[in-house]
Design a protein around this motif. Sequence first.
Motif, PDB file in Angstrom:
ATOM      1  N   ASP A  34     107.326  48.662  35.576  1.00 47.88           N
ATOM      2  CA  ASP A  34     108.119  49.341  36.594  1.00 47.88           C
ATOM      3  C   ASP A  34     107.163  49.835  37.675  1.00 47.88           C
ATOM      4  O   ASP A  34     106.250  50.607  37.398  1.00 47.88           O
ATOM      5  CB  ASP A  34     108.874  50.513  35.977  1.00 47.88           C
ATOM      6  CG  ASP A  34     109.787  51.214  36.969  1.00 47.88           C
ATOM      7  OD1 ASP A  34     109.426  51.334  38.150  1.00 47.88           O
ATOM      8  OD2 ASP A  34     110.866  51.651  36.547  1.00 47.88           O
ATOM      9  N   PRO A  35     107.344  49.393  38.948  1.00 46.30           N
ATOM     10  CA  PRO A  35     106.414  49.792  40.003  1.00 46.30           C
ATOM     11  C   PRO A  35     106.422  51.300  40.283  1.00 46.30           C
ATOM     12  O   PRO A  35     105.433  51.849  40.742  1.00 46.30           O
ATOM     13  CB  PRO A  35     106.874  49.008  41.226  1.00 46.30           C
ATOM     14  CG  PRO A  35     108.249  48.553  40.927  1.00 46.30           C
ATOM     15  CD  PRO A  35     108.388  48.512  39.435  1.00 46.30           C
ATOM     16  N   LYS A  36     107.526  51.980  39.983  1.00 47.73           N
ATOM     17  CA  LYS A  36     107.616  53.416  40.252  1.00 47.73           C
ATOM     18  C   LYS A  36     106.920  54.242  39.173  1.00 47.73           C
ATOM     19  O   LYS A  36     106.277  55.230  39.477  1.00 47.73           O
ATOM     20  CB  LYS A  36     109.086  53.849  40.351  1.00 47.73           C
ATOM     21  CG  LYS A  36     109.780  53.301  41.579  1.00 47.73           C
ATOM     22  CD  LYS A  36     111.212  53.755  41.638  1.00 47.73           C
ATOM     23  CE  LYS A  36     111.916  53.120  42.818  1.00 47.73           C
ATOM     24  NZ  LYS A  36     113.326  53.420  42.855  1.00 47.73           N
ATOM     25  N   THR A  37     107.099  53.825  37.898  1.00 48.92           N
ATOM     26  CA  THR A  37     106.562  54.639  36.807  1.00 48.92           C
ATOM     27  C   THR A  37     105.296  54.071  36.189  1.00 48.92           C
ATOM     28  O   THR A  37     104.568  54.773  35.508  1.00 48.92           O
ATOM     29  CB  THR A  37     107.600  54.790  35.689  1.00 48.92           C
ATOM     30  OG1 THR A  37     107.850  53.498  35.104  1.00 48.92           O
ATOM     31  CG2 THR A  37     108.886  55.403  36.214  1.00 48.92           C
ATOM     32  N   GLY A  38     105.054  52.769  36.389  1.00 48.30           N
ATOM     33  CA  GLY A  38     103.910  52.116  35.770  1.00 48.30           C
ATOM     34  C   GLY A  38     104.125  51.801  34.298  1.00 48.30           C
ATOM     35  O   GLY A  38     103.245  51.301  33.620  1.00 48.30           O
ATOM     36  N   ARG A  39     105.338  52.068  33.806  1.00 47.29           N
ATOM     37  CA  ARG A  39     105.659  51.796  32.401  1.00 47.29           C
ATOM     38  C   ARG A  39     106.400  50.480  32.260  1.00 47.29           C
ATOM     39  O   ARG A  39     107.054  50.024  33.201  1.00 47.29           O
ATOM     40  CB  ARG A  39     106.533  52.917  31.842  1.00 47.29           C
ATOM     41  CG  ARG A  39     105.764  54.204  31.687  1.00 47.29           C
ATOM     42  CD  ARG A  39     106.588  55.196  30.932  1.00 47.29           C
ATOM     43  NE  ARG A  39     106.892  56.279  31.860  1.00 47.29           N
ATOM     44  CZ  ARG A  39     107.820  57.189  31.681  1.00 47.29           C
ATOM     45  NH1 ARG A  39     108.569  57.152  30.624  1.00 47.29           N
ATOM     46  NH2 ARG A  39     108.019  58.135  32.563  1.00 47.29           N
ATOM     47  N   PRO A  40     106.332  49.888  31.058  1.00 50.40           N
ATOM     48  CA  PRO A  40     107.099  48.660  30.829  1.00 50.40           C
ATOM     49  C   PRO A  40     108.595  48.939  30.955  1.00 50.40           C
ATOM     50  O   PRO A  40     109.078  49.989  30.553  1.00 50.40           O
ATOM     51  CB  PRO A  40     106.748  48.263  29.393  1.00 50.40           C
ATOM     52  CG  PRO A  40     105.563  49.075  29.032  1.00 50.40           C
ATOM     53  CD  PRO A  40     105.548  50.281  29.904  1.00 50.40           C
ATOM     54  N   ALA A  41     109.295  47.980  31.538  1.00 48.53           N
ATOM     55  CA  ALA A  41     110.744  48.101  31.698  1.00 48.53           C
ATOM     56  C   ALA A  41     111.362  46.715  31.591  1.00 48.53           C
ATOM     57  O   ALA A  41     110.729  45.719  31.923  1.00 48.53           O
ATOM     58  CB  ALA A  41     111.077  48.710  33.052  1.00 48.53           C
ATOM     59  N   THR A  42     112.592  46.678  31.116  1.00 49.87           N
ATOM     60  CA  THR A  42     113.313  45.416  31.047  1.00 49.87           C
ATOM     61  C   THR A  42     113.984  45.156  32.385  1.00 49.87           C
ATOM     62  O   THR A  42     114.730  45.993  32.888  1.00 49.87           O
ATOM     63  CB  THR A  42     114.376  45.443  29.926  1.00 49.87           C
ATOM     64  OG1 THR A  42     113.721  45.732  28.695  1.00 49.87           O
ATOM     65  CG2 THR A  42     115.083  44.105  29.814  1.00 49.87           C
TER      66      THR A  42
END
Length: 149
Positions: A34-42
Motif C-alpha cells: 500500500d503506497p500510503k501505509t507501506g504495508r502489504p495489502a490485497t
Amino acid sequence: PRSRIAMAYEAGRRFDLALPIARELASKGKMETDPKTGRPATVPLMPEMSFHLGWCLLNLNQTEEAIAAYRAGLRSIPDSADAYNSLGILLYRKGDKPGARDAFAEAFRLRPDLLTIKKNIERIDAEIAASGGNSTNPSPGSSGGDTPK
C-alpha cells in the motif's frame, strides 16, 4: 471470461445465480504494498466486479452487504458515477438521507449530464424540506414519495 457469465446472469435478472460468481471474482486479488501505509495489502484484480457484486446484492435486498461492496469498489475506481448513484439508492433504502444525498451529489459531480442523478437529488431535497429539515427516516418511501432510481 467468468465476469461475462456474471453479467449475462445480471442481464437475465437472475441475481441469485450471478451472486456467487460476482462474489468470487470480487474477492480475487494480489498482494502489493500500500503506497500510503507501506504495508502489504490485497489489491483487487478486477475492482469493477465489486460493482457487479453490489448490483446483485442491491437487487436481492441485501442492503448492508451491497453498501460494503460499492464502497470497496469506489476505493479502487473512485470516478464511477453509476456506483455513487447505486450507493445513494442503498443509503436511502437504509434511511440515511444525508449519506444518500452525498453519494448522489458525488455522482452528479462526475456526470452532471445524467438526469436520473439530478432527479434523485431533487427527490431527497424535497423530502428533507417536507420533513422540516429532518433528514433521517427509518423507513424510506413510507411517506408515499418516489424512491430514487
